[in-house]
Design a protein around this motif. Structure first.
Motif, short mmCIF file in Angstrom:
data_model
loop_
_atom_site.label_atom_id
_atom_site.label_comp_id
_atom_site.label_asym_id
_atom_site.label_seq_id
_atom_site.Cartn_x
_atom_site.Cartn_y
_atom_site.Cartn_z
N MET A 1 0.84 -1.19 0.00
CA MET A 1 0.00 0.00 0.00
C MET A 1 0.87 1.25 0.00
SD MET A 1 -2.99 1.07 2.72
CE MET A 1 -3.65 -0.59 2.72
N ASP A 2 0.73 2.09 -1.01
CA ASP A 2 1.50 3.33 -1.03
C ASP A 2 0.65 4.46 -0.46
OD1 ASP A 2 -0.30 4.08 -3.02
OD2 ASP A 2 1.14 3.92 -4.65
N ASP A 3 1.20 5.67 -0.46
CA ASP A 3 0.52 6.80 0.16
C ASP A 3 -0.84 7.08 -0.46
OD1 ASP A 3 2.63 7.12 1.87
OD2 ASP A 3 3.44 8.92 0.91
N GLU A 4 -0.91 7.02 -1.79
CA GLU A 4 -2.17 7.32 -2.46
C GLU A 4 -3.21 6.24 -2.20
OE1 GLU A 4 -1.14 8.01 -6.51
OE2 GLU A 4 -0.11 9.89 -6.08
N ASP A 5 -2.78 4.98 -2.21
CA ASP A 5 -3.71 3.89 -1.88
C ASP A 5 -4.31 4.11 -0.50
OD1 ASP A 5 -3.37 2.51 -4.25
OD2 ASP A 5 -1.78 1.24 -3.47
N LEU A 6 -3.45 4.40 0.47
CA LEU A 6 -3.92 4.59 1.83
C LEU A 6 -4.88 5.77 1.92
CD1 LEU A 6 -3.87 4.07 4.87
CD2 LEU A 6 -1.77 5.43 5.00
N LEU A 7 -4.52 6.88 1.29
CA LEU A 7 -5.36 8.08 1.35
C LEU A 7 -6.75 7.80 0.81
CD1 LEU A 7 -5.73 11.10 1.88
CD2 LEU A 7 -4.84 11.52 -0.42
N ARG B 1 -0.01 3.58 11.36
CA ARG B 1 1.04 3.62 12.38
C ARG B 1 2.42 3.82 11.75
NH1 ARG B 1 -0.54 -0.72 17.18
NH2 ARG B 1 -1.96 0.72 18.25
N ALA B 2 2.59 3.29 10.55
CA ALA B 2 3.88 3.47 9.87
C ALA B 2 4.12 4.94 9.51
CB ALA B 2 3.92 2.61 8.61
N LEU B 3 3.04 5.73 9.41
CA LEU B 3 3.18 7.15 9.07
C LEU B 3 3.61 8.00 10.26
CD1 LEU B 3 0.28 8.24 6.66
CD2 LEU B 3 2.70 7.95 6.16
N GLN B 4 3.70 7.41 11.45
CA GLN B 4 4.14 8.18 12.61
C GLN B 4 5.53 8.77 12.40
OE1 GLN B 4 3.79 6.29 16.41
NE2 GLN B 4 1.71 5.54 16.03
N ALA B 5 6.33 8.08 11.58
CA ALA B 5 7.68 8.57 11.30
C ALA B 5 7.68 9.71 10.28
CB ALA B 5 8.55 7.42 10.78
N ARG B 6 6.50 10.02 9.71
CA ARG B 6 6.39 11.09 8.71
C ARG B 6 5.25 12.01 9.11
NH1 ARG B 6 5.13 7.69 3.70
NH2 ARG B 6 5.19 9.69 2.62
N PRO B 7 5.45 12.83 10.13
CA PRO B 7 4.36 13.67 10.66
C PRO B 7 3.77 14.63 9.65
CG PRO B 7 6.50 14.30 11.59
CD PRO B 7 6.70 13.01 10.87
N GLU B 8 4.57 15.12 8.70
CA GLU B 8 4.03 16.05 7.71
C GLU B 8 3.02 15.35 6.81
OE1 GLU B 8 7.18 17.85 5.54
OE2 GLU B 8 7.92 19.03 7.26
N ARG B 9 3.34 14.10 6.42
CA ARG B 9 2.40 13.34 5.60
C ARG B 9 1.15 12.99 6.40
NH1 ARG B 9 0.22 12.79 0.82
NH2 ARG B 9 -0.97 10.84 0.72
N ALA B 10 1.34 12.67 7.68
CA ALA B 10 0.20 12.36 8.54
C ALA B 10 -0.76 13.54 8.62
CB ALA B 10 0.69 11.97 9.93
N GLU B 11 -0.22 14.74 8.69
CA GLU B 11 -1.07 15.93 8.76
C GLU B 11 -1.85 16.12 7.47
OE1 GLU B 11 -0.76 20.78 9.35
OE2 GLU B 11 0.90 19.49 10.00
N VAL B 12 -1.19 15.90 6.33
CA VAL B 12 -1.88 16.02 5.03
C VAL B 12 -3.04 15.02 4.96
CG1 VAL B 12 -1.64 15.61 2.54
CG2 VAL B 12 0.11 16.93 3.77
N VAL B 13 -2.80 13.80 5.40
CA VAL B 13 -3.84 12.77 5.38
C VAL B 13 -5.04 13.19 6.22
CG1 VAL B 13 -4.39 10.43 6.20
CG2 VAL B 13 -2.33 10.83 4.84
N LEU B 14 -4.79 13.68 7.43
CA LEU B 14 -5.88 14.07 8.31
C LEU B 14 -6.65 15.27 7.76
CD1 LEU B 14 -4.24 13.59 11.82
CD2 LEU B 14 -6.10 12.25 10.81
N ARG B 15 -5.94 16.22 7.18
CA ARG B 15 -6.62 17.38 6.59
C ARG B 15 -7.55 16.94 5.46
NH1 ARG B 15 -5.18 22.31 8.13
NH2 ARG B 15 -3.27 22.58 9.38
N THR B 16 -7.08 16.02 4.63
CA THR B 16 -7.91 15.54 3.53
C THR B 16 -9.12 14.78 4.07
OG1 THR B 16 -5.87 15.31 2.23
CG2 THR B 16 -7.87 14.31 1.34
#
Length: 256
Positions: free
Chosen positions: A55-61, A119-134
């Protein structure tokens, strides 16, 4: 490049018929590798249905967006349009759009399989924020935030290790200041003016105009530029108004 079928064929041939068998098995395996363009043993397992694609970032989103859209039992046109606008903003090509739509559909029933990737995104907080905003934008796509949507986003934020106070502040940014009129009772002429199209415009032009405006006013463009909460809220309200106007025009014209 690893040739998985070649290696497997050679190993099987060696076990069955010694060196001649290994040569024949390797040759047949190489033909299969070339024909199916196999890259690795993991790729072979995926094709055989023995392993899910990574699963990549776009799949997850888009799985998250699909889960939110379905959380109240029915996916609305506003949810689909929001997902389409996100694909437009990301500049996805046709192949990537099909994959995103598949992830959106798969996400409607997803739950446990989202936990590990989040949980794997915890190491990438900026990406985590983008996901939550979307996710907040999807939750408000139909003009209301349900309890099921709120609980899902809060759960995902915990898996992401996102601070609760920061999540609450983000939620306020995306809460509309004034309710947008429901699409069915909206003003058709005002909707045409908002999108800058005419009543006799072709559906293709209406869609193109809507997507261009959605991309121009998308809150993510401001989020990355250090915009204030008020600016983000205004951009969010603008995209919601565009959603509502497009939905009214689409229904009036009878296209999808």
């Amino acid at each position: 490049m690893l040739w998985p079928a070649t290696l497997l064929g050679a190993a099987a041939g060696l076990a069955l018929a010694s060196i001649p068998g290994a040569l024949l098995g390797g040759l047949l395996g190489q033909m299969l590798d070339r024909r199916m363009r196999l890259r690795s043993l993991e790729h072979l397992r995926q094709l055989l249905g023995l392993q899910r694609p990574q699963m990549d970032d776009e799949d997850l989103l888009f799985m998250l967006l699909g889960r939110l859209a379905k959380s109240d039992g029915r996916v609305l046109d506003s949810h689909i349009q929001m997902a389409a606008g996100e694909m437009q903003r990301l500049g996805l090509d046709e192949l990537s759009r099909r994959r995103a739509m598949q992830a959106f559909a798969r996400g409607k029933q997803a739950d446990k399989e989202l936990r590990g990737p989040l949980r794997a995104l915890q190491a990438r907080p900026e990406r985590a924020e983008v996901v939550l905003r979307t996710c907040w934008r999807m939750a408000w796509a139909d003009g209301r935030l349900s309890e099921a949507e709120r609980l899902l986003i809060e759960q995902w934020a915990r898996w992401l290790g996102f601070p609760r106070a920061a999540l609450q502040a983000m939620a306020e940014e995306y809460r509309p200041q004034a309710s947008v009129p429901d699409t069915p009772g909206g003003d058709y002429q005002a909707a045409l003016r908002l999108l800058g199209v005419r009543a006799d415009s072709e559906p293709r032009l209406i869609k193109q105009t809507y997507r261009r405006l959605l991309s121009r006013h998308h809150p993510d463009k401001l989020a990355g530029a250090g915009a204030s909460a008020a600016q983000l809220r205004a951009a969010t309200d603008k995209t919601r108004e565009l959603h509502a106007a497009y939905e009214l025009i689409r229904r009036r014209h009878g296209f999808r």
